[in-house]
Design a protein around this motif. Structure first.
Motif, PDB file in Angstrom:
ATOM      1  N   ALA A 120       0.820  -1.207   0.000  1.00 39.77           N
ATOM      2  CA  ALA A 120       0.000   0.000   0.000  1.00 39.77           C
ATOM      3  C   ALA A 120       0.854   1.258   0.000  1.00 39.77           C
ATOM      4  O   ALA A 120       0.348   2.358  -0.232  1.00 39.77           O
ATOM      5  N   GLY A 121       2.141   1.080   0.244  1.00 31.43           N
ATOM      6  CA  GLY A 121       3.049   2.224   0.262  1.00 31.43           C
ATOM      7  C   GLY A 121       3.461   2.650  -1.139  1.00 31.43           C
ATOM      8  O   GLY A 121       2.977   2.158  -2.151  1.00 31.43           O
ATOM      9  N   GLN A 122       4.374   3.548  -1.167  1.00 27.13           N
ATOM     10  CA  GLN A 122       4.777   4.172  -2.418  1.00 27.13           C
ATOM     11  C   GLN A 122       5.922   3.407  -3.078  1.00 27.13           C
ATOM     12  O   GLN A 122       6.802   2.871  -2.408  1.00 27.13           O
ATOM     13  N   THR A 123       5.876   3.349  -4.409  1.00 26.25           N
ATOM     14  CA  THR A 123       6.979   2.797  -5.196  1.00 26.25           C
ATOM     15  C   THR A 123       7.754   3.958  -5.799  1.00 26.25           C
ATOM     16  O   THR A 123       7.175   4.975  -6.182  1.00 26.25           O
ATOM     17  N   ARG A 124       9.058   3.804  -5.892  1.00 25.56           N
ATOM     18  CA  ARG A 124       9.912   4.890  -6.362  1.00 25.56           C
ATOM     19  C   ARG A 124      10.871   4.375  -7.428  1.00 25.56           C
ATOM     20  O   ARG A 124      11.353   3.243  -7.355  1.00 25.56           O
ATOM     21  N   VAL A 125      11.113   5.215  -8.435  1.00 24.67           N
ATOM     22  CA  VAL A 125      12.134   4.899  -9.430  1.00 24.67           C
ATOM     23  C   VAL A 125      13.378   5.723  -9.125  1.00 24.67           C
ATOM     24  O   VAL A 125      13.283   6.855  -8.657  1.00 24.67           O
ATOM     25  N   GLU A 126      14.528   5.131  -9.372  1.00 23.19           N
ATOM     26  CA  GLU A 126      15.804   5.827  -9.199  1.00 23.19           C
ATOM     27  C   GLU A 126      16.638   5.641 -10.459  1.00 23.19           C
ATOM     28  O   GLU A 126      16.795   4.513 -10.936  1.00 23.19           O
ATOM     29  N   VAL A 127      17.132   6.741 -10.980  1.00 21.34           N
ATOM     30  CA  VAL A 127      17.930   6.718 -12.199  1.00 21.34           C
ATOM     31  C   VAL A 127      19.341   7.189 -11.870  1.00 21.34           C
ATOM     32  O   VAL A 127      19.526   8.263 -11.299  1.00 21.34           O
ATOM     33  N   LEU A 128      20.320   6.379 -12.213  1.00 18.86           N
ATOM     34  CA  LEU A 128      21.720   6.759 -12.052  1.00 18.86           C
ATOM     35  C   LEU A 128      22.220   7.263 -13.396  1.00 18.86           C
ATOM     36  O   LEU A 128      22.215   6.528 -14.389  1.00 18.86           O
ATOM     37  N   THR A 129      22.632   8.526 -13.433  1.00 12.86           N
ATOM     38  CA  THR A 129      22.990   9.147 -14.708  1.00 12.86           C
ATOM     39  C   THR A 129      23.935  10.320 -14.494  1.00 12.86           C
ATOM     40  O   THR A 129      23.878  10.979 -13.441  1.00 12.86           O
ATOM     41  N   PRO A 130      24.785  10.621 -15.489  1.00 11.32           N
ATOM     42  CA  PRO A 130      25.587  11.844 -15.404  1.00 11.32           C
ATOM     43  C   PRO A 130      24.812  13.065 -15.910  1.00 11.32           C
ATOM     44  O   PRO A 130      25.289  14.194 -15.777  1.00 11.32           O
ATOM     45  N   ASP A 131      23.619  12.842 -16.456  1.00 11.91           N
ATOM     46  CA  ASP A 131      22.812  13.930 -17.032  1.00 11.91           C
ATOM     47  C   ASP A 131      21.621  14.220 -16.126  1.00 11.91           C
ATOM     48  O   ASP A 131      20.455  14.030 -16.506  1.00 11.91           O
TER      49      ASP A 131
END
Length: 319
Positions: A226-237
């Motif tokens: 029921a909690g939140q899902t998060r995306v994480e992007v590793l990038t130099p930009d």
């Protein structure tokens, strides 16, 4: 075969101060139930009421299907507990302390006392220190001895208040295995703690208390879902990545407290992921915009973040 612990409208007031406010707890049989809350939120007060050590101002309490405090003499022999740290005679050995505590239990067979004591000491890893005076025990060893006392005979319910307090990593791991072995024997374990990482590893169900009020309760997996899902992007930009996320209708946020470690000029860009939003859409949009993606993860909110979202980082502590 109903809940092992059930409260309805449980309230406790000290003078004009409300410490517990209408608590409705339900602890399933055979579960490892984590009772969470900031220090001062009312956890120990609740436990003391369940064990008949304090009286409720209002509400109903049932433990093992019997009303408390009316049927307390019938219920307590089936309950083991470690509350607010163990207290022992410092001039006696660990074994002698357990013998005295066992002798105070009129429901057990004295002829098997020595064997029961030895087994309890072995289960908590204190066999080698059994003849050592408790005054020379470390805090962790005293904590283990307190758990051993709760295990002298089979219990239908074990209540542990901060059971890993003072334990080193090895001792903490042993307590974790011990809790799992107890549930395999049919015992329900009620664990009060603020060590979220430990609760996350051993508990099947949790309840969260904030300033005397129950703010969440249920299976740990369901609360996470029921909690939140998060995306994480590793990038130099980083900036270009944020712009793409905004165009997709996502809201970039501060990096998580324990991000994937970036190297050099790389940064972590995070954003909440709405339900039914396909992560592949984000990757495709980033690649199409020329954003260099070195890492992409989808994380479910952990227990710590769930706890903070329910209690607030600036919670008021009930004294």
């Amino acid at each position: 075969m109903g809940p092992v612990v059930q409260t309805r409208g449980l309230s406790k007031r000290f003078g004009g101060q409300t410490v517990l406010d209408g608590i409705d707890l339900s602890v399933p049989r055979g579960s490892v139930f984590g009772f969470l809350g900031p220090n001062g939120s009312g956890k120990t007060t609740t436990i003391r009421i369940l064990l008949g050590l304090a009286s409720a101002t209002s509400g109903d309490v049932e433990v093992l299907g019997r009303k408390i405090p009316k049927f307390l003499p019938e219920v307590l022999p089936r309950v083991g507990a470690l509350v607010e740290g163990p207290g022992f005679y410092p001039f006696l050995s660990g074994r002698a302390n357990l013998h005295r505590l066992d002798a105070a239990d009129r429901f057990v067979d004295p002829s098997t006392r020595r064997a029961r004591t030895a087994q309890a000491l072995e289960r908590v890893g204190l066999s080698q220190a059994a003849n050592k005076k408790v005054g020379a025990y470390s805090l962790g060893m005293k904590q283990r001895l307190g758990i051993a006392n709760a295990l002298l005979t089979h219990r239908d319910l074990i209540v542990l208040d901060e059971p890993t307090n003072g334990l080193d990593p090895q001792g903490t791991r042993e307590v974790r295995h011990l809790v799992h072995s107890l549930t395999e024997e049919g015992t329900t374990v009620f664990v009060s703690s603020h060590l979220l990482a430990e609760v996350e590893q051993i508990c099947s169900h949790v309840a969260v208390l904030r300033a005397g009020k129950l703010v969440a309760q249920g299976e740990l997996s369901e609360l996470r879902a029921a909690g939140q899902t998060r995306v994480e992007v590793l990038t130099p930009d980083g900036e270009d990545c944020r712009q793409v996320l905004v165009r997709l209708g996502l809201i970039p946020q501060e990096p998580p407290t324990t991000p994937h470690t970036p190297s050099g000029s790389d940064v972590v860009v995070a954003a909440p992921l709405p339900k039914d939003f396909l992560p592949e859409t984000i990757v495709a949009a980033l690649v199409a915009a020329g954003v260099r993606v070195k890492g992409f993860t989808v994380d479910q909110v952990g227990l710590e973040e769930l706890f903070v979202s329910l209690t607030g980082e600036g919670f008021d502590v009930v004294q």
